[in-house]
Design a protein around this motif. Structure first.
Motif, PDB file in Angstrom:
ATOM      1  N   THR A 147      -5.468  17.654  -6.487  1.00 57.68           N
ATOM      2  CA  THR A 147      -5.514  17.118  -7.848  1.00 57.68           C
ATOM      3  C   THR A 147      -6.815  16.379  -8.144  1.00 57.68           C
ATOM      4  O   THR A 147      -7.114  16.107  -9.309  1.00 57.68           O
ATOM      5  CB  THR A 147      -4.351  16.145  -8.091  1.00 57.68           C
ATOM      6  N   GLY A 148      -7.568  16.023  -7.115  1.00 56.53           N
ATOM      7  CA  GLY A 148      -8.798  15.262  -7.300  1.00 56.53           C
ATOM      8  C   GLY A 148      -8.605  13.762  -7.352  1.00 56.53           C
ATOM      9  O   GLY A 148      -9.586  13.004  -7.313  1.00 56.53           O
ATOM     10  N   TYR A 149      -7.351  13.284  -7.395  1.00 58.50           N
ATOM     11  CA  TYR A 149      -7.102  11.854  -7.495  1.00 58.50           C
ATOM     12  C   TYR A 149      -7.235  11.134  -6.154  1.00 58.50           C
ATOM     13  O   TYR A 149      -7.177   9.903  -6.108  1.00 58.50           O
ATOM     14  CB  TYR A 149      -5.714  11.587  -8.072  1.00 58.50           C
ATOM     15  N   ASP A 150      -7.421  11.885  -5.082  1.00 59.21           N
ATOM     16  CA  ASP A 150      -7.582  11.243  -3.776  1.00 59.21           C
ATOM     17  C   ASP A 150      -9.040  11.214  -3.312  1.00 59.21           C
ATOM     18  O   ASP A 150      -9.322  10.974  -2.145  1.00 59.21           O
ATOM     19  CB  ASP A 150      -6.720  11.940  -2.723  1.00 59.21           C
ATOM     20  N   GLN A 151      -9.963  11.431  -4.255  1.00 59.52           N
ATOM     21  CA  GLN A 151     -11.368  11.472  -3.868  1.00 59.52           C
ATOM     22  C   GLN A 151     -11.878  10.120  -3.354  1.00 59.52           C
ATOM     23  O   GLN A 151     -12.870  10.063  -2.613  1.00 59.52           O
ATOM     24  CB  GLN A 151     -12.224  11.921  -5.050  1.00 59.52           C
ATOM     25  N   ASP A 152     -11.212   9.028  -3.733  1.00 62.15           N
ATOM     26  CA  ASP A 152     -11.632   7.707  -3.263  1.00 62.15           C
ATOM     27  C   ASP A 152     -10.937   7.300  -1.969  1.00 62.15           C
ATOM     28  O   ASP A 152     -11.176   6.196  -1.466  1.00 62.15           O
ATOM     29  CB  ASP A 152     -11.336   6.646  -4.336  1.00 62.15           C
ATOM     30  N   LEU A 153     -10.092   8.152  -1.435  1.00 63.93           N
ATOM     31  CA  LEU A 153      -9.386   7.836  -0.188  1.00 63.93           C
ATOM     32  C   LEU A 153     -10.144   8.416   1.004  1.00 63.93           C
ATOM     33  O   LEU A 153     -10.325   9.632   1.099  1.00 63.93           O
ATOM     34  CB  LEU A 153      -7.962   8.405  -0.211  1.00 63.93           C
ATOM     35  N   GLY A 154     -10.573   7.536   1.896  1.00 63.17           N
ATOM     36  CA  GLY A 154     -11.226   7.985   3.110  1.00 63.17           C
ATOM     37  C   GLY A 154     -10.202   8.431   4.142  1.00 63.17           C
ATOM     38  O   GLY A 154      -8.991   8.352   3.918  1.00 63.17           O
ATOM     39  N   PRO A 155     -10.662   8.875   5.331  1.00 63.33           N
ATOM     40  CA  PRO A 155      -9.742   9.346   6.367  1.00 63.33           C
ATOM     41  C   PRO A 155      -8.697   8.306   6.764  1.00 63.33           C
ATOM     42  O   PRO A 155      -7.511   8.642   6.911  1.00 63.33           O
ATOM     43  CB  PRO A 155     -10.675   9.680   7.534  1.00 63.33           C
ATOM     44  N   ALA A 156      -9.096   7.046   6.924  1.00 67.03           N
ATOM     45  CA  ALA A 156      -8.145   6.005   7.330  1.00 67.03           C
ATOM     46  C   ALA A 156      -7.095   5.773   6.239  1.00 67.03           C
ATOM     47  O   ALA A 156      -5.909   5.569   6.524  1.00 67.03           O
ATOM     48  CB  ALA A 156      -8.878   4.704   7.643  1.00 67.03           C
ATOM     49  N   LEU A 192      -3.834   1.823  -1.772  1.00 67.55           N
ATOM     50  CA  LEU A 192      -4.915   2.284  -0.898  1.00 67.55           C
ATOM     51  C   LEU A 192      -6.218   2.545  -1.654  1.00 67.55           C
ATOM     52  O   LEU A 192      -7.186   3.033  -1.082  1.00 67.55           O
ATOM     53  CB  LEU A 192      -4.474   3.549  -0.162  1.00 67.55           C
ATOM     54  N   GLY A 193      -6.237   2.247  -2.965  1.00 56.39           N
ATOM     55  CA  GLY A 193      -7.489   2.309  -3.718  1.00 56.39           C
ATOM     56  C   GLY A 193      -7.677   3.514  -4.617  1.00 56.39           C
ATOM     57  O   GLY A 193      -8.739   3.663  -5.234  1.00 56.39           O
ATOM     58  N   ALA A 194      -6.684   4.380  -4.727  1.00 54.86           N
ATOM     59  CA  ALA A 194      -6.827   5.540  -5.610  1.00 54.86           C
ATOM     60  C   ALA A 194      -6.675   5.111  -7.070  1.00 54.86           C
ATOM     61  O   ALA A 194      -5.847   4.254  -7.398  1.00 54.86           O
ATOM     62  CB  ALA A 194      -5.785   6.605  -5.268  1.00 54.86           C
ATOM     63  N   LYS A 195      -7.461   5.689  -7.938  1.00 57.86           N
ATOM     64  CA  LYS A 195      -7.414   5.374  -9.373  1.00 57.86           C
ATOM     65  C   LYS A 195      -6.391   6.283 -10.054  1.00 57.86           C
ATOM     66  O   LYS A 195      -6.712   7.330 -10.619  1.00 57.86           O
ATOM     67  CB  LYS A 195      -8.798   5.537  -9.989  1.00 57.86           C
ATOM     68  N   VAL A 196      -5.135   5.884  -9.966  1.00 59.07           N
ATOM     69  CA  VAL A 196      -4.045   6.685 -10.485  1.00 59.07           C
ATOM     70  C   VAL A 196      -2.946   5.754 -10.962  1.00 59.07           C
ATOM     71  O   VAL A 196      -2.825   4.621 -10.470  1.00 59.07           O
ATOM     72  CB  VAL A 196      -3.518   7.652  -9.385  1.00 59.07           C
ATOM     73  N   SER A 197      -2.177   6.196 -11.942  1.00 63.07           N
ATOM     74  CA  SER A 197      -1.085   5.365 -12.466  1.00 63.07           C
ATOM     75  C   SER A 197       0.138   6.230 -12.740  1.00 63.07           C
ATOM     76  O   SER A 197       0.090   7.464 -12.640  1.00 63.07           O
ATOM     77  CB  SER A 197      -1.521   4.653 -13.746  1.00 63.07           C
ATOM     78  N   LEU A 198       1.227   5.583 -13.110  1.00 69.78           N
ATOM     79  CA  LEU A 198       2.469   6.311 -13.361  1.00 69.78           C
ATOM     80  C   LEU A 198       2.339   7.341 -14.477  1.00 69.78           C
ATOM     81  O   LEU A 198       3.044   8.354 -14.476  1.00 69.78           O
ATOM     82  CB  LEU A 198       3.597   5.327 -13.691  1.00 69.78           C
TER      83      LEU A 198
END
Length: 312
Positions: free
Chosen positions: A71-80, A274-280
């Motif tokens: 979806t592209g919404y996890d682009q700010d999530l690193g491996p950890a 965890l820092g992803a820019k996403v909302s309900l």
């Protein structure tokens, strides 16, 4: 004379079908009772609670399981962060399954009123015992995974708990025994199939069977395979007349959808932690766009339930 003979033959055939159906049910119940004794488990003893799931194994589950995949919404999530997401996700489904089975126990106890035959009542006892064990299994598993996330907040489960409590209460107030039983077991079948999919996905993505996550879903699937067979028997015995046989599915499907929305809303909470820019407000789009195979299978199950053809 010919018409009387046809009626007699029709009655004989109907009686024969009933007897044959009862014999098949008795054989199934005897087999389920035997397997509950020989192919079950005790969570405190049979699970290796010292085992762990590695970060690499959680990363493999993320790619198969996460609502955000593709979806592209996890682009700010690193491996950890993705590993932490996968840990929360496992807790999310485990907590949901444990809570559903906890609230189902009272409903299962009411099944004693359906049939006082010994094979049937014996299996109800096994079913209830196994659900109690599953509550312990998932409570322990959630605590173990949470312990591997030091400093992270616990997963919110209060809303899921509250909704499950009311879903089973409302199902118990429906008019007519067959309708109540059919709706309840359609809900149980939905959760059990998801659990089977979870076991299959964990087995596919994690080669090491000693991994804690693999153990949890594998042990649970041992019992759930039998529960699905029992569900099918109960649903068949309580089938409504053809004119209204669609009614249990129509009543159960919105409950399944609501529970699915709550579970996936928790994933939004996880992603935000965890820092992803996403909302309900992104949830409907994410549910349509996710490429995670586990999610796609679960979402397709909802339409299968509405059509009356869910399968493992």
């Amino acid at each position: 004379m010919s018409m009387d003979r046809e009626r007699l033959e029709s009655k004989v055939a109907a009686v024969g079908a009933v007897c044959e159906g009862k014999l098949m049910c008795d054989c199934l119940l005897e087999r389920l009772n035997r397997l509950s004794l020989t192919r079950s488990f005790t969570p405190e003893l049979d699970v290796d609670w010292s085992a762990e799931t590695t970060d690499e194994e959680y990363a493999a589950l993320y790619d198969a399981w996460s609502l955000l995949v593709g979806t592209g919404y996890d682009q700010d999530l690193g491996p950890a962060a993705k590993v932490a997401f996968a840990k929360y996700q496992q807790m999310n489904l485990m907590a949901f399954t444990g809570l559903l089975e906890r609230h189902a126990i009272g409903t299962l106890a009411g099944l004693y009123d359906l049939d006082d035959a010994q094979p049937f009542t014996e299996y109800i006892a096994h079913f209830i015992k196994e659900e109690i064990y599953h509550v312990t299994l998932f409570n322990r598993a959630v605590a173990a995974i949470q312990g591997s996330l030091p400093g992270r907040p616990p997963l919110p489960v209060r809303s899921v708990d509250r909704v499950l409590r009311w879903v089973f209460r409302l199902a118990g107030t429906l008019p007519g025994r067959k309708l109540r039983v059919s709706v309840t077991f359609t809900l149980l079948r939905f959760a059990e199939l998801i659990s089977i999919y979870a076991h299959q996905m964990a087995h596919e993505r994690i080669a090491r069977r000693e991994s804690l996550v693999c153990q949890i879903w594998a042990f649970h699937a041992l019992d759930e395979a039998r529960h699905l067979a029992f569900d099918a028997m109960i649903l068949e015995q309580n089938r409504l007349p053809r004119a209204v046989e669609w009614l249990p599915r129509v009543l159960a499907t919105p409950c399944c959808v609501l529970l699915s929305l709550l579970l996936n809303a928790n994933e939004i909470w996880i992603a935000r932690q965890l820092g992803a820019k996403v909302s309900l407000r992104h949830l409907p789009s994410l549910m349509r766009r996710t490429q995670a195979p586990f999610k796609r299978r679960v979402f397709s199950l909802l339409s299968e339930i509405l059509k009356g053809s869910p399968h493992a």
